[in-house]
Design an enzyme around this catalytic site. Structure first.
Site, PDB file in Angstrom:
ATOM      1  N   SER A 190      -8.285   1.494   5.230  1.00  0.00           N
ATOM      2  CA  SER A 190      -6.943   1.903   5.598  1.00  0.00           C
ATOM      3  C   SER A 190      -6.560   2.090   7.114  1.00  0.00           C
ATOM      4  O   SER A 190      -7.450   2.311   8.159  1.00  0.00           O
ATOM      5  CB  SER A 190      -6.833   3.486   5.005  1.00  0.00           C
ATOM      6  N   CYS A 207      -6.492   4.271  -2.996  1.00  0.00           N
ATOM      7  CA  CYS A 207      -6.563   2.764  -2.572  1.00  0.00           C
ATOM      8  C   CYS A 207      -7.894   2.008  -2.942  1.00  0.00           C
ATOM      9  O   CYS A 207      -7.625   1.137  -3.577  1.00  0.00           O
ATOM     10  CB  CYS A 207      -6.591   2.642  -1.051  1.00  0.00           C
ATOM     11  N   ASP A 258      -0.309  -0.503  -4.761  1.00  0.00           N
ATOM     12  CA  ASP A 258      -1.851  -0.032  -4.938  1.00  0.00           C
ATOM     13  C   ASP A 258      -1.634   1.346  -5.783  1.00  0.00           C
ATOM     14  O   ASP A 258      -2.910   1.788  -6.328  1.00  0.00           O
ATOM     15  CB  ASP A 258      -2.596  -0.200  -3.925  1.00  0.00           C
ATOM     16  N   ASN A 259      -0.794   1.908  -5.395  1.00  0.00           N
ATOM     17  CA  ASN A 259      -0.617   3.555  -5.962  1.00  0.00           C
ATOM     18  C   ASN A 259       0.909   4.063  -5.631  1.00  0.00           C
ATOM     19  O   ASN A 259       1.302   3.370  -4.860  1.00  0.00           O
ATOM     20  CB  ASN A 259      -1.815   4.193  -5.607  1.00  0.00           C
ATOM     21  N   ASP A 291       0.890  -1.368  -0.091  1.00  0.00           N
ATOM     22  CA  ASP A 291      -0.046  -0.074   0.101  1.00  0.00           C
ATOM     23  C   ASP A 291       0.897   1.231   0.099  1.00  0.00           C
ATOM     24  O   ASP A 291       1.512   1.495   0.961  1.00  0.00           O
ATOM     25  CB  ASP A 291      -1.100  -0.100   1.199  1.00  0.00           C
ATOM     26  N   ASP A 292       0.722   1.901  -0.943  1.00  0.00           N
ATOM     27  CA  ASP A 292       1.532   3.308  -1.248  1.00  0.00           C
ATOM     28  C   ASP A 292       2.951   3.048  -1.203  1.00  0.00           C
ATOM     29  O   ASP A 292       3.894   3.879  -0.922  1.00  0.00           O
ATOM     30  CB  ASP A 292       1.312   4.408  -0.113  1.00  0.00           C
ATOM     31  N   ARG A 334      -7.956  -0.973  -5.865  1.00  0.00           N
ATOM     32  CA  ARG A 334      -8.245  -2.491  -5.560  1.00  0.00           C
ATOM     33  C   ARG A 334      -9.472  -3.091  -6.392  1.00  0.00           C
ATOM     34  O   ARG A 334      -9.498  -4.009  -6.816  1.00  0.00           O
ATOM     35  CB  ARG A 334      -8.504  -2.409  -4.087  1.00  0.00           C
ATOM     36  N   LYS A 344      -5.457  -5.710   3.712  1.00  0.00           N
ATOM     37  CA  LYS A 344      -6.410  -4.565   3.369  1.00  0.00           C
ATOM     38  C   LYS A 344      -7.401  -4.783   2.607  1.00  0.00           C
ATOM     39  O   LYS A 344      -6.903  -5.312   1.487  1.00  0.00           O
ATOM     40  CB  LYS A 344      -5.447  -3.318   3.202  1.00  0.00           C
ATOM     41  N   LYS A 362       1.141   9.391  -5.199  1.00  0.00           N
ATOM     42  CA  LYS A 362      -0.390   9.169  -4.861  1.00  0.00           C
ATOM     43  C   LYS A 362      -1.537  10.386  -5.301  1.00  0.00           C
ATOM     44  O   LYS A 362      -1.173  11.553  -4.759  1.00  0.00           O
ATOM     45  CB  LYS A 362      -0.406   8.674  -3.426  1.00  0.00           C
ATOM     46  N   HIS A 370     -10.717  -2.683   1.905  1.00  0.00           N
ATOM     47  CA  HIS A 370     -11.061  -1.446   1.247  1.00  0.00           C
ATOM     48  C   HIS A 370     -12.092  -1.227   0.142  1.00  0.00           C
ATOM     49  O   HIS A 370     -11.973  -0.442  -0.776  1.00  0.00           O
ATOM     50  CB  HIS A 370      -9.666  -0.436   0.991  1.00  0.00           C
ATOM     51  N   HIS A 397       1.544   2.250   3.846  1.00  0.00           N
ATOM     52  CA  HIS A 397       0.794   3.468   4.045  1.00  0.00           C
ATOM     53  C   HIS A 397       0.893   3.829   5.493  1.00  0.00           C
ATOM     54  O   HIS A 397       0.996   3.164   6.535  1.00  0.00           O
ATOM     55  CB  HIS A 397      -0.782   3.128   3.626  1.00  0.00           C
TER      56      HIS A 397
END
Ligand code: MG
Length: 463
Positions: A154, A72, A283-284, A32-33, A76, A129, A304, A131, A231
């Site tokens: 998150s 996010c 994810d980003n 994540d991130d 996803r 996660k 992001k 989300h 994240h």
């Protein structure tokens, strides 16, 4: 001669050339991130990621791999459905992502990778996660997963502080504790811990994946392991805290790397490595406004929440010993492509009653063929901001995020960059390439014409 060997291959394995005899196990590890530049194998000078680096050396390392959304929730939704999130209502002009107050989620009518693989006899687990809706009707166990263990949104949500979100983050980092974020940890649909102890969450997610793999007897399995980290807020377990030259952010990434290594070790121990495709991506792009607590986009601009390359381009490693030959792949790939690619490997037809944006990349993975994907659409919420075709990228709108990288600007004519010569998007060449500008504008128009309005799943909100 080549045909003879192909025929021999067909006779010996009962499979078509390039197709494996048995459907592989699949493990998707989704950070994540994590930015493009945060792994050793993607050029980071101080974060140590030896396990991911050897996975990259042994498999395919992609350098033009994208997520279909730069935050996010929609990212996803795109990975799991193979569709731009505009098609499922999982992107919104109202709220960027789902929140603990949201009452929407991924519609039951969407078909996920897990449902595809389960229809081919896979055992399926979602870990980490989610989300895509935290209410019971939206949880992983309603979207093709046999089981779920994780934080459903998150890790910075459910803030428990006298301070507002904006002010809270200005506190010294050592005052930020797991209890500040009253996020639940779920097993299937039941809360088993609240607040989740985030100091051990990365390790526990890895161990959940290891347990699930150990439980498998025969028949293929699919693990979707979506780490909540790196994240913010950043947490690492005692074994990793203070270890990285990159500070706490590096500690967190190094713990994720260690977990990847433990999973690959287990696959080898159990003789499963040659029948398991492991994919690692993010994810980003990195959350730049958190300074040293955010990651690095490598050579790309911004991060992001933006449609610059730093927001959408992520590391992507595909590992499957004996099936994927070591290579650096420079063609374009996206998380949208996982659904058709994994469906092809599992021998399941892709749904034909809806538009699927992903393309099957299995020939690139297994035979080193050129990626069939030429195009990429960059959305911010529900608007097309940019498109890529081959090496060219046109920006119709640019906009920073989280107080960085500039105000919203509409460009007519669009900005044009050649991502081969100019990966950092520094030099607009629209004036000298009007034909390319026309072609990319037409591509955006053709894409928009395929979008059918659906209810905004992120707009529903409980006060
Ligand atoms: Mg993210």
């Amino acid at each position: 001669m080549r045909n003879f060997f192909s025929l021999l291959c067909l006779v010996l394995t009962g499979a078509l050339p390039g197709q494996s005899a048995a459907p592989p196990n699949v493990i998707v590890i989704f950070a994540d991130d994590l930015g493009y530049g945060d792994l050793g194998s993607y050029g980071h000078p101080t974060i140590r990621t030896p396990r991911l680096d050897s996975m990259a050396r042994e498999g395919q390392r992609w350098t033009s791999y994208y997520v279909a959304a730069n935050v996010c929730t929609p990212s996803r939704a795109a990975l799991l459905t193979g569709r731009y999130p505009i098609r499922s209502g999982m992107t919104s002009g109202v709220h960027g992502v789902l929140f603990p107050y949201s009452t929407g989620g991924l519609p039951a009518s969407e078909i996920t990778v897990a449902e595809q693989l389960r229809s081919a006899g896979y055992a399926t687990a979602a870990i980490g996660k989610w989300h895509l809706g935290h209410l019971p009707q939206y949880l992983p166990t309603r979207h093709g997963f046999d089981r779920y263990f994780g934080i459903p949104y998150s890790n910075d949500m459910d803030l428990q502080s006298e301070l507002s979100y904006g002010d809270f983050w200005r506190q010294p980092h050592d005052s930020i504790r797991p209890g500040n974020f009253n996020v639940p940890l779920l097993r299937d649909t039941t809360v088993v811990e609240r607040p989740a102890d985030q100091r051990t969450i990365t390790r526990r997610y890895t161990e959940e994946a290891l347990d699930f793999i150990r439980e498998q007897k025969d028949g293929p399995f699919f693990v979707y392991l979506a780490h909540n980290l790196p994240h913010v807020p950043l947490f690492a377990s005692a074994d990793f805290l203070g270890r990285s030259d990159r500070g706490l952010y590096g500690d967190v990434v190094e713990e994720i790397d260690d977990g990847v290594g433990r999973i690959l070790d287990l696959l080898r121990e159990r003789g499963l490595a040659e029948n398991t495709l492991v994919i690692f991506t993010s994810d980003n792009g990195p959350w730049r406004s958190y300074g040293l607590d955010g990651g690095s986009p490598g050579p790309f601009y911004a991060g992001k929440g933006t449609t610059w390359e730093g927001g959408h381009r992520v590391p992507a490693i595909f590992w499957w010993p004996g099936h994927i030959s070591p290579a650096t792949v420079r063609g374009v790939g996206t998380t949208l492509d996982l659904l058709p690619t994994l469906s092809a490997l599992a021998g399941v037809a892709v749904p034909d009653d809806r538009l699927i944006d992903g393309v099957d990349l299995s020939a690139t993975l297994l035979e080193g063929a050129e990626s069939p994907r030429q195009e990429m659409i960059y959305y911010r919420d529900t608007t097309v901001y940019a498109v890529r075709q081959g090496p060219w990228k046109a920006h119709f709108v640019t906009q920073g995020n989280y107080g960085q990288f500039g105000a919203r600007e509409v460009h007519d004519p669009p900005l044009l960059y050649h991502l081969g010569r100019d990966p950092g998007e520094t030099t607009d060449v629209a004036a000298t390439h009007p034909d390319i500008v026309r072609a990319l504008t037409a591509l955006a128009d053709r894409h928009r014409a395929t979008v059918v309005p659906v209810p905004d799943q992120l707009a529903e909100w409980r006060e």
